[in-house]
Scaffold this active site. Sequence first.
Site, PDB file in Angstrom:
ATOM      1  N   THR A   1      -7.401   6.608 -14.912  1.00  0.00           N
ATOM      2  CA  THR A   1      -6.186   7.295 -15.367  1.00  0.00           C
ATOM      3  C   THR A   1      -5.510   6.472 -16.461  1.00  0.00           C
ATOM      4  O   THR A   1      -5.517   5.240 -16.409  1.00  0.00           O
ATOM      5  CB  THR A   1      -5.203   7.574 -14.212  1.00  0.00           C
ATOM      6  OG1 THR A   1      -4.049   8.241 -14.740  1.00  0.00           O
ATOM      7  CG2 THR A   1      -4.749   6.315 -13.486  1.00  0.00           C
ATOM      8  N   SER A   2      -4.907   7.190 -17.429  1.00  0.00           N
ATOM      9  CA  SER A   2      -4.172   6.496 -18.488  1.00  0.00           C
ATOM     10  C   SER A   2      -2.818   5.991 -17.984  1.00  0.00           C
ATOM     11  O   SER A   2      -2.184   5.179 -18.638  1.00  0.00           O
ATOM     12  CB  SER A   2      -3.941   7.453 -19.666  1.00  0.00           C
ATOM     13  OG  SER A   2      -3.210   8.582 -19.221  1.00  0.00           O
TER      14      SER A   2
ATOM     15  N   HIS B   1      -1.914  17.662  -8.854  1.00  0.00           N
ATOM     16  CA  HIS B   1      -1.716  18.567  -9.994  1.00  0.00           C
ATOM     17  C   HIS B   1      -2.408  19.908  -9.823  1.00  0.00           C
ATOM     18  O   HIS B   1      -2.608  20.631 -10.810  1.00  0.00           O
ATOM     19  CB  HIS B   1      -2.160  17.881 -11.291  1.00  0.00           C
ATOM     20  CG  HIS B   1      -1.319  16.687 -11.665  1.00  0.00           C
ATOM     21  ND1 HIS B   1      -1.715  15.714 -12.547  1.00  0.00           N
ATOM     22  CD2 HIS B   1      -0.064  16.323 -11.255  1.00  0.00           C
ATOM     23  CE1 HIS B   1      -0.758  14.798 -12.675  1.00  0.00           C
ATOM     24  NE2 HIS B   1       0.257  15.146 -11.897  1.00  0.00           N
TER      25      HIS B   1
ATOM     26  N   CYS C   1      -0.353  42.128 -13.484  1.00  0.00           N
ATOM     27  CA  CYS C   1      -0.101  43.058 -12.380  1.00  0.00           C
ATOM     28  C   CYS C   1       0.051  44.474 -12.970  1.00  0.00           C
ATOM     29  O   CYS C   1       0.861  44.684 -13.887  1.00  0.00           O
ATOM     30  CB  CYS C   1       1.171  42.650 -11.632  1.00  0.00           C
ATOM     31  SG  CYS C   1       1.655  43.836 -10.360  1.00  0.00           S
TER      32      CYS C   1
ATOM     33  N   ALA D   1     -16.238   4.616 -13.815  1.00  0.00           N
ATOM     34  CA  ALA D   1     -16.180   4.995 -12.395  1.00  0.00           C
ATOM     35  C   ALA D   1     -17.579   5.089 -11.792  1.00  0.00           C
ATOM     36  O   ALA D   1     -17.812   4.623 -10.674  1.00  0.00           O
ATOM     37  CB  ALA D   1     -15.450   6.337 -12.266  1.00  0.00           C
TER      38      ALA D   1
HETATM   39  C1  BJW Z   1     -12.492   6.439 -17.635  1.00  0.00           C
HETATM   40  C2  BJW Z   1     -13.786   6.865 -17.957  1.00  0.00           C
HETATM   41  C3  BJW Z   1     -14.806   6.585 -17.030  1.00  0.00           C
HETATM   42  C4  BJW Z   1     -12.445   7.514 -19.534  1.00  0.00           C
HETATM   43  N1  BJW Z   1     -14.520   5.929 -15.905  1.00  0.00           N
HETATM   44  N2  BJW Z   1     -12.241   5.777 -16.527  1.00  0.00           N
HETATM   45  C5  BJW Z   1       9.358   9.669 -16.112  1.00  0.00           C
HETATM   46  C6  BJW Z   1       9.382   9.173 -17.397  1.00  0.00           C
HETATM   47  C7  BJW Z   1       9.057   9.986 -18.474  1.00  0.00           C
HETATM   48  C8  BJW Z   1       8.693  11.331 -18.299  1.00  0.00           C
HETATM   49  C9  BJW Z   1       8.679  11.803 -17.021  1.00  0.00           C
HETATM   50  C10 BJW Z   1       9.014  10.999 -15.955  1.00  0.00           C
HETATM   51  N3  BJW Z   1       8.903  11.724 -14.831  1.00  0.00           N
HETATM   52  C11 BJW Z   1       8.489  12.969 -15.168  1.00  0.00           C
HETATM   53  C12 BJW Z   1       8.360  13.047 -16.496  1.00  0.00           C
HETATM   54  C13 BJW Z   1       7.928  14.246 -17.260  1.00  0.00           C
HETATM   55  C14 BJW Z   1       6.438  14.492 -17.205  1.00  0.00           C
HETATM   56  C15 BJW Z   1       5.677  13.286 -17.761  1.00  0.00           C
HETATM   57  O1  BJW Z   1       5.104  12.480 -17.057  1.00  0.00           O
HETATM   58  N4  BJW Z   1       5.632  13.171 -19.070  1.00  0.00           N
HETATM   59  C16 BJW Z   1       4.897  12.080 -19.706  1.00  0.00           C
HETATM   60  C17 BJW Z   1       3.937  12.660 -20.753  1.00  0.00           C
HETATM   61  C18 BJW Z   1       5.868  11.088 -20.277  1.00  0.00           C
HETATM   62  N5  BJW Z   1       5.999  14.793 -15.861  1.00  0.00           N
HETATM   63  C19 BJW Z   1       6.083  16.022 -15.376  1.00  0.00           C
HETATM   64  O2  BJW Z   1       6.554  16.933 -16.032  1.00  0.00           O
HETATM   65  C20 BJW Z   1       5.606  16.251 -13.957  1.00  0.00           C
HETATM   66  N6  BJW Z   1       6.611  16.959 -13.238  1.00  0.00           N
HETATM   67  C21 BJW Z   1       7.717  16.368 -12.823  1.00  0.00           C
HETATM   68  O3  BJW Z   1       7.905  15.179 -12.928  1.00  0.00           O
HETATM   69  O4  BJW Z   1       8.623  17.244 -12.253  1.00  0.00           O
HETATM   70  C22 BJW Z   1       9.970  16.789 -12.089  1.00  0.00           C
HETATM   71  C23 BJW Z   1      10.589  16.719 -13.470  1.00  0.00           C
HETATM   72  C24 BJW Z   1      10.532  17.816 -14.295  1.00  0.00           C
HETATM   73  C25 BJW Z   1      11.118  17.753 -15.562  1.00  0.00           C
HETATM   74  C26 BJW Z   1      11.721  16.580 -15.995  1.00  0.00           C
HETATM   75  C27 BJW Z   1      11.751  15.456 -15.155  1.00  0.00           C
HETATM   76  C28 BJW Z   1      11.192  15.547 -13.874  1.00  0.00           C
HETATM   77  C29 BJW Z   1       4.399  17.176 -13.952  1.00  0.00           C
HETATM   78  C30 BJW Z   1       3.185  16.521 -14.520  1.00  0.00           C
HETATM   79  C31 BJW Z   1       2.028  17.540 -14.530  1.00  0.00           C
HETATM   80  C32 BJW Z   1       0.819  16.981 -15.233  1.00  0.00           C
HETATM   81  N7  BJW Z   1      -0.094  18.046 -15.467  1.00  0.00           N
HETATM   82  C33 BJW Z   1      -1.332  17.750 -16.184  1.00  0.00           C
HETATM   83  C34 BJW Z   1      -2.013  19.097 -16.541  1.00  0.00           C
HETATM   84  C35 BJW Z   1      -2.674  19.715 -15.316  1.00  0.00           C
HETATM   85  C36 BJW Z   1      -3.337  21.004 -15.670  1.00  0.00           C
HETATM   86  C37 BJW Z   1      -4.472  20.820 -16.641  1.00  0.00           C
HETATM   87  O5  BJW Z   1      -5.416  20.048 -16.396  1.00  0.00           O
HETATM   88  O6  BJW Z   1      -4.414  21.493 -17.675  1.00  0.00           O
HETATM   89  O7  BJW Z   1      -2.183  16.921 -15.387  1.00  0.00           O
HETATM   90  S1  BJW Z   1      -1.078  16.787 -17.673  1.00  0.00           S
HETATM   91  C38 BJW Z   1      -2.564  15.868 -17.520  1.00  0.00           C
HETATM   92  O8  BJW Z   1      -2.258  14.460 -17.393  1.00  0.00           O
HETATM   93  C39 BJW Z   1      -3.225  16.315 -16.213  1.00  0.00           C
HETATM   94  C40 BJW Z   1      -3.669  15.004 -15.634  1.00  0.00           C
HETATM   95  O9  BJW Z   1      -3.840  15.093 -14.232  1.00  0.00           O
HETATM   96  C41 BJW Z   1      -2.569  14.061 -16.049  1.00  0.00           C
HETATM   97  C42 BJW Z   1      -2.951  12.613 -16.051  1.00  0.00           C
HETATM   98  O10 BJW Z   1      -3.951  12.355 -17.000  1.00  0.00           O
HETATM   99  P1  BJW Z   1      -5.097  11.311 -16.655  1.00  0.00           P
HETATM  100  O11 BJW Z   1      -5.829  11.765 -15.453  1.00  0.00           O
HETATM  101  O12 BJW Z   1      -4.548   9.957 -16.635  1.00  0.00           O
HETATM  102  O13 BJW Z   1      -6.101  11.539 -17.900  1.00  0.00           O
HETATM  103  P2  BJW Z   1      -6.045  10.911 -19.358  1.00  0.00           P
HETATM  104  O14 BJW Z   1      -6.883  11.779 -20.193  1.00  0.00           O
HETATM  105  O15 BJW Z   1      -4.662  10.649 -19.792  1.00  0.00           O
HETATM  106  O16 BJW Z   1      -6.730   9.454 -19.188  1.00  0.00           O
HETATM  107  C43 BJW Z   1      -8.090   9.316 -18.860  1.00  0.00           C
HETATM  108  C44 BJW Z   1      -8.355   7.846 -18.536  1.00  0.00           C
HETATM  109  O17 BJW Z   1      -9.698   7.728 -18.085  1.00  0.00           O
HETATM  110  C45 BJW Z   1      -8.210   6.900 -19.741  1.00  0.00           C
HETATM  111  O18 BJW Z   1      -7.445   5.772 -19.326  1.00  0.00           O
HETATM  112  C46 BJW Z   1      -9.646   6.492 -20.033  1.00  0.00           C
HETATM  113  O19 BJW Z   1      -9.759   5.157 -20.535  1.00  0.00           O
HETATM  114  C47 BJW Z   1     -10.290   6.580 -18.678  1.00  0.00           C
HETATM  115  N8  BJW Z   1     -11.738   6.802 -18.678  1.00  0.00           N
HETATM  116  N9  BJW Z   1     -13.790   7.488 -19.170  1.00  0.00           N
HETATM  117  C48 BJW Z   1     -13.271   5.505 -15.690  1.00  0.00           C
HETATM  118  N10 BJW Z   1     -16.107   6.988 -17.273  1.00  0.00           N
END
Ligand code: BJW
Length: 249
Positions: A195-196, A123, A154, A238
């Site tokens: 990750t969630s 990402h 720009c 973690a």
């Molecule tokens: C602990 C802890 C501790 C807490 N120790 N653990 C298939 C189905 C449905 C939708 C889609 C699909 N394929 C694609 C999509 C669309 C979309 C998507 O997934 N939508 C969903 C919301 C349904 N995906 C995209 O758009 C992606 N692009 C793509 O697929 O392109 C092709 C396409 C385009 C259009 C249509 C279809 C296809 C791009 C995704 C980009 C994600 N970007 C982000 C933002 C980055 C910039 C920023 O930071 O601002 O990335 S979103 C955000 O979520 C960020 C993260 O990397 C990502 C994942 O989140 P993560 O890391 O899991 O964090 P949290 O907060 O969700 O969870 C934290 C976890 O930690 C929890 O479980 C806690 O319990 C745990 N925890 N303390 C261990 N101490």
Amino acid sequence: MSIETVRRLIRVAADEPGGLAVLTGAGMSAESGIPTFRDAMTGMWSKFDPAELASEQGFRARPQHVWDWYAERREGVRAALPNAGHRALGDFHRRHPGSMVLITQNVDNLHQRAGVPGMIRLHGDILADRWLGPCARHPACSPTEAVAGRPPRCADCGNLLRPGVVWFGEMLPPAAIDAAELAARRCRLMLVVGTSGAVWPAAGLAGEARRHGASVVIVNPEASEIDGDAQHLLRGTAATLLPALLDGL
Ligand code: BJW
């Protein structure tokens, strides 16, 4: 499933190049003081939908607002230090060069700072900037043309700088997702940390590993959307569990 059983799986995986794949998410950096992605939508940001702030559409609609959200988060990343979990992965990588492939969804730089330089960044990088669109007047805008502002733009064509991350609706860097899918198919064990499992295509990697015969272990204090892909769920953080799993191997 005990820690000792997972340590045995890791020991076996570490004997093969690429035998261990580790997929990390925002929970990996929570104990470094960086809010998880969904926690980052608190305070003044809580009234916004993540898809609104972390999207091109959201940035175009409210560039200053989104730039300020990223500026606040960038400060947090610069001030943060790798935690015991990052260090355990860095130390393991130094002891077993080539056997671990680290895939991260995180946009911070804490894995590199803990000694894992060649990881796969799905990402992007929150500390990098790039231009929002193509230059309207030249083949490309020059960084030296950027006029300070929120966001900078720009001087020549008005193009805006944006953070170098992957927003919703944008393609992941093809080389990164290809390498991550290959690592998932080749590994013997995938550790999924903090990750969630809500965001795709990253959320599909654990299932991909499992379908190709790997064991999948999830480390998370809470349930995730991909728990069903794992044989083993370790409930904990973690910074506690990664040293317990990796130190001394
Ligand atoms: C602990 C802890 C501790 C807490 N120790 N653990 C298939 C189905 C449905 C939708 C889609 C699909 N394929 C694609 C999509 C669309 C979309 C998507 O997934 N939508 C969903 C919301 C349904 N995906 C995209 O758009 C992606 N692009 C793509 O697929 O392109 C092709 C396409 C385009 C259009 C249509 C279809 C296809 C791009 C995704 C980009 C994600 N970007 C982000 C933002 C980055 C910039 C920023 O930071 O601002 O990335 S979103 C955000 O979520 C960020 C993260 O990397 C990502 C994942 O989140 P993560 O890391 O899991 O964090 P949290 O907060 O969700 O969870 C934290 C976890 O930690 C929890 O479980 C806690 O319990 C745990 N925890 N303390 C261990 N101490």
